[in-house]
Design a protein around this motif. Structure first.
Motif, PDB file in Angstrom:
ATOM      1  N   UNK A 149     -31.438 -42.465  25.451  1.00 52.58           N
ATOM      2  CA  UNK A 149     -31.200 -42.939  26.819  1.00 52.58           C
ATOM      3  C   UNK A 149     -30.346 -44.210  26.830  1.00 52.58           C
ATOM      4  N   UNK A 150     -30.362 -44.939  25.729  1.00 51.76           N
ATOM      5  CA  UNK A 150     -29.576 -46.189  25.675  1.00 51.76           C
ATOM      6  C   UNK A 150     -28.077 -45.917  25.730  1.00 51.76           C
ATOM      7  N   UNK A 151     -27.646 -44.706  25.380  1.00 56.55           N
ATOM      8  CA  UNK A 151     -26.228 -44.374  25.433  1.00 56.55           C
ATOM      9  C   UNK A 151     -25.731 -44.162  26.859  1.00 56.55           C
ATOM     10  N   UNK A 152     -26.633 -43.747  27.743  1.00 54.57           N
ATOM     11  CA  UNK A 152     -26.255 -43.342  29.093  1.00 54.57           C
ATOM     12  C   UNK A 152     -26.644 -44.418  30.093  1.00 54.57           C
ATOM     13  N   UNK A 153     -25.743 -44.697  31.015  1.00 57.77           N
ATOM     14  CA  UNK A 153     -26.038 -45.626  32.097  1.00 57.77           C
ATOM     15  C   UNK A 153     -26.437 -44.891  33.367  1.00 57.77           C
ATOM     16  N   UNK A 154     -25.902 -43.670  33.538  1.00 53.87           N
ATOM     17  CA  UNK A 154     -26.217 -42.866  34.716  1.00 53.87           C
ATOM     18  C   UNK A 154     -26.307 -41.397  34.302  1.00 53.87           C
ATOM     19  N   UNK A 155     -27.220 -40.686  34.952  1.00 49.98           N
ATOM     20  CA  UNK A 155     -27.327 -39.238  34.787  1.00 49.98           C
ATOM     21  C   UNK A 155     -27.238 -38.638  36.180  1.00 49.98           C
ATOM     22  N   UNK A 156     -26.279 -37.717  36.348  1.00 51.08           N
ATOM     23  CA  UNK A 156     -26.082 -37.139  37.677  1.00 51.08           C
ATOM     24  C   UNK A 156     -26.449 -35.665  37.624  1.00 51.08           C
ATOM     25  N   UNK A 157     -27.349 -35.255  38.495  1.00 55.17           N
ATOM     26  CA  UNK A 157     -27.762 -33.857  38.550  1.00 55.17           C
ATOM     27  C   UNK A 157     -27.267 -33.216  39.846  1.00 55.17           C
ATOM     28  N   UNK A 158     -26.938 -31.949  39.727  1.00 57.77           N
ATOM     29  CA  UNK A 158     -26.431 -31.235  40.892  1.00 57.77           C
ATOM     30  C   UNK A 158     -24.937 -31.407  41.055  1.00 57.77           C
ATOM     31  N   UNK A 159     -24.452 -31.030  42.233  1.00 56.47           N
ATOM     32  CA  UNK A 159     -23.028 -31.103  42.521  1.00 56.47           C
ATOM     33  C   UNK A 159     -22.593 -32.552  42.703  1.00 56.47           C
ATOM     34  N   UNK A 160     -21.443 -32.890  42.149  1.00 62.00           N
ATOM     35  CA  UNK A 160     -20.994 -34.287  42.172  1.00 62.00           C
ATOM     36  C   UNK A 160     -19.671 -34.467  42.901  1.00 62.00           C
ATOM     37  N   UNK A 161     -19.246 -33.462  43.674  1.00 59.96           N
ATOM     38  CA  UNK A 161     -17.957 -33.568  44.368  1.00 59.96           C
ATOM     39  C   UNK A 161     -17.886 -34.852  45.188  1.00 59.96           C
ATOM     40  N   UNK A 162     -18.939 -35.120  45.960  1.00 62.84           N
ATOM     41  CA  UNK A 162     -19.016 -36.352  46.750  1.00 62.84           C
ATOM     42  C   UNK A 162     -19.899 -37.405  46.073  1.00 62.84           C
ATOM     43  N   UNK A 163     -20.861 -36.942  45.294  1.00 57.74           N
ATOM     44  CA  UNK A 163     -21.844 -37.863  44.727  1.00 57.74           C
ATOM     45  C   UNK A 163     -21.269 -38.872  43.770  1.00 57.74           C
ATOM     46  N   UNK A 205     -32.893 -49.579  35.939  1.00 54.28           N
ATOM     47  CA  UNK A 205     -33.293 -50.912  36.395  1.00 54.28           C
ATOM     48  C   UNK A 205     -34.162 -51.501  35.303  1.00 54.28           C
ATOM     49  N   UNK A 206     -33.760 -52.658  34.794  1.00 56.72           N
ATOM     50  CA  UNK A 206     -34.461 -53.311  33.684  1.00 56.72           C
ATOM     51  C   UNK A 206     -34.562 -52.385  32.471  1.00 56.72           C
ATOM     52  N   UNK A 207     -33.493 -51.605  32.245  1.00 60.45           N
ATOM     53  CA  UNK A 207     -33.432 -50.751  31.073  1.00 60.45           C
ATOM     54  C   UNK A 207     -34.186 -49.444  31.170  1.00 60.45           C
ATOM     55  N   UNK A 208     -34.808 -49.174  32.321  1.00 54.29           N
ATOM     56  CA  UNK A 208     -35.607 -47.955  32.493  1.00 54.29           C
ATOM     57  C   UNK A 208     -34.976 -47.102  33.591  1.00 54.29           C
ATOM     58  N   UNK A 209     -34.844 -45.819  33.331  1.00 52.41           N
ATOM     59  CA  UNK A 209     -34.242 -44.935  34.315  1.00 52.41           C
ATOM     60  C   UNK A 209     -35.155 -44.721  35.518  1.00 52.41           C
TER      61      UNK A 209
END
Length: 545
Positions: free
Chosen positions: A116-130, A154-158
């Motif tokens: 998880x330390x490699x990733x800052x954001x995880x996006x699920x679903x359609x991301x056309x607008x997201x 937030x504070x290192x926790x997803x």
């Protein structure tokens, strides 16, 4: 913001490294729907297979992105992870967002896993607008909590925001094809691109993970929008115009009257483009006029999900009884001069050598010369995975880099995983033999067909005979499998026990690594949400060495 979006190079090994290379439609759609104040570059690594590492480094150094979005299917996550590591090493302050099917189905596992330390954001679903909403949040224009479908730290926790509703397709702008870093997309001798006319599928095939992205829905773009997209694809970009387009709809024949209207509209444009579509046998067989309309619109190739000759296996997939409509669909398409690519799946619980061979004989007797034969794959979150694990037939639970349909993740009641792979290879070799251009291929690709028949095929036959003489049939099989293994090894760290490809010796039961749960996010939480017997079996298997 400065944004770099990257799609993964990994693909099914059946496709040669330069045979069919197309850009990511999802990323192009995201670019088309971003605010113009952002500087955006799209890196489709499908055309950078020989230089993935250096291409990523050059893109990061040249464009200095503040955030990189990586799109990954489940079997591509191994590469996505290595690319994320490479970016963090090259530019530690660059933010990494992961999206696509793997992020959608495994976001909780990824967020709680050791990587998880490699990733800052995880996006699920359609991301056309997201994805644009995420950029707005990074610039302080909205709160992170307001971006539906986003997991953020937030504070290192997803933290996981609420699921994202499916997008209203009428609000999605055309894909932006002008921000691609690379341009060498092709299908044999044709410049290639990709588009869609709809999203989703109403069928309930329990081996398919698509409904985790779209749910059991079918949403349509307007026909005017579809035609505008075709015109945009044909717009001159570079020296050569696009001549081949994949229409990536999951099942374009769910609405046959609409598809026929689309064919009429595309035909009226009179553009020299050849189209490939994915369709169901039932949809093609529904209206006898459809194949001719498709041919008039430039559809030269159709991928049909035939899957299997055995009705018991079809029912297990929730495909129903489709034997009659399959023959009707194939006949109508070939009579209209359209190339049929048949999708086949082997590896069901009762499969033995005879049933696998019957599948190939069935496809041969249907007159299908181009076959994409895969092995049943227990994708996380699917009903098929639950059934197969509950039956104790899954041999590779968590090493997802092998989950591309080529490699066996299961055994049957009669065959081990390694036997299943070998017998499938033997059946194809002996029943289908090597590929020959059909009458339809010769009509649509005359120069390629002649070049292949007169030069390439004789060379292939000479090489196959030479390899058989030098190494024997099993030796030839082993060498081909190791070549396929290396197809997606872009960082030189893909490991496989070569004994898995020797059916005559004792060796590993699985092609995968039992410890891969430590890297890929661990046991899928979603699979075991409500079935106690499944949970117990899965936990027992996951503790095996």
């Amino acid at each position: 913001m400065r944004v770099l979006l990257a799609s993964m190079p990994d693909r099914h090994p059946y496709f040669g490294r330069r045979e069919y290379e197309i850009p990511s439609l999802g990323l192009s759609s995201m670019v088309g729907n971003l605010d113009r104040r952002h500087s955006v570059w799209q890196a489709d690594l499908a055309v950078r297979k020989w230089s993935v590492r250096s291409s990523v480094v050059r893109a990061v150094r040249r464009h200095k992105p503040e955030i990189v979005g990586l799109s990954s299917m489940i079997f591509q996550y191994h590469t996505a992870r290595r690319i994320a590591q490479l970016i963090k090493k090259e530019s530690p302050g660059t933010l990494i967002a992961l999206g696509g099917y793997h992020a959608t189905s495994m976001y909780r596992e990824l967020a709680s896993g050791p990587e998880a330390k490699l990733l800052d954001f995880i996006f699920r679903g359609e991301a056309d607008h997201g994805f644009g909403e995420l950029l707005d949040a990074l610039e302080g224009r909205r709160s992170m909590e307001s971006v539906a479908g986003l997991s953020w730290k937030r504070d290192g926790v997803f933290r996981h925001n609420a699921d994202r509703p499916l997008e209203d397709l009428s609000t999605i702008a055309l894909p932006d094809r002008d921000h691609r870093l690379y341009r060498l997309f092709h299908y044999y001798f044709h410049k290639a691109d990709v588009m869609e006319t709809s999203r989703g599928c109403l069928h309930r095939c329990n081996f398919c993970s698509m409904n985790q992205m779209y749910g059991p829905t079918f949403r349509r773009y307007s026909i005017d929008r579809v035609l505008d997209d075709v015109r945009d694809i044909y717009k001159r970009r570079g020296a050569v115009r696009v001549g081949h387009v994949l229409i990536a709809d999951d099942n374009i024949t769910l609405d046959v009257p609409r598809f026929m209207d689309i064919c009429d509209g595309i035909g009226a444009l009179k553009l020299p483009i050849q189209f490939l579509v994915q369709a169901s046998c039932a949809g093609i067989a529904k209206d006898s006029a459809l194949p001719r309309k498709m041919a008039d619109a430039g559809v030269t190739m159709v991928f049909l999900g035939i899957e299997n000759a055995n009705e018991v296996n079809l029912q297990q997939m929730k495909k129903g009884k489709i034997g009659g409509v399959t023959r009707t669909a194939v006949t109508r398409l070939t009579d209209a001069g359209i190339i049929v690519v048949g999708g086949m799946i082997n590896g069901f619980p009762d499969d033995d050598v005879a049933s696998i061979r019957r599948n190939y004989e069935y496809f041969r007797d249907l007159g299908i010369g181009t076959i994409l034969d895969q092995l049943i794959t227990p994708y996380p979150g699917t009903g098929m995975r639950r059934d197969l694990i509950d039956a104790g037939l899954v041999t590779n639970l968590y090493d997802y880099q092998w989950y591309n349909g080529c490699w066996p993740q299961v055994r049957t009641k009669h065959l081990t995983s390694k036997q299943l792979l070998f017998e499938k290879w033997m059946a194809r070799r002996e029943i289908i033999e090597d590929w020959r251009p059909s009458a339809q291929v010769r009509a649509h690709y005359p120069y390629f067909a002649a070049f292949y028949s007169l030069l390439i095929r004789p060379l292939i036959r000479f090489n196959e005979n030479r390899m058989d003489w030098m190494y024997g049939v099993v030796g030839r099989y082993q060498r081909q499998m190791m070549d396929w293994v290396r197809n997606n090894d872009y960082f030189g760290d893909m490991e496989v026990d070569e004994r898995f490809f020797d059916p005559s010796v004792e060796g590993p039961e699985s092609i995968g690594n039992p410890q891969a749960a430590l890297e890929g996010g661990g046991p899928p939480i979603k699979d075991a949400s409500d079935e106690p017997s499944f949970i117990a079996k899965a936990r027992g298997l996951s503790q095996q060495p």
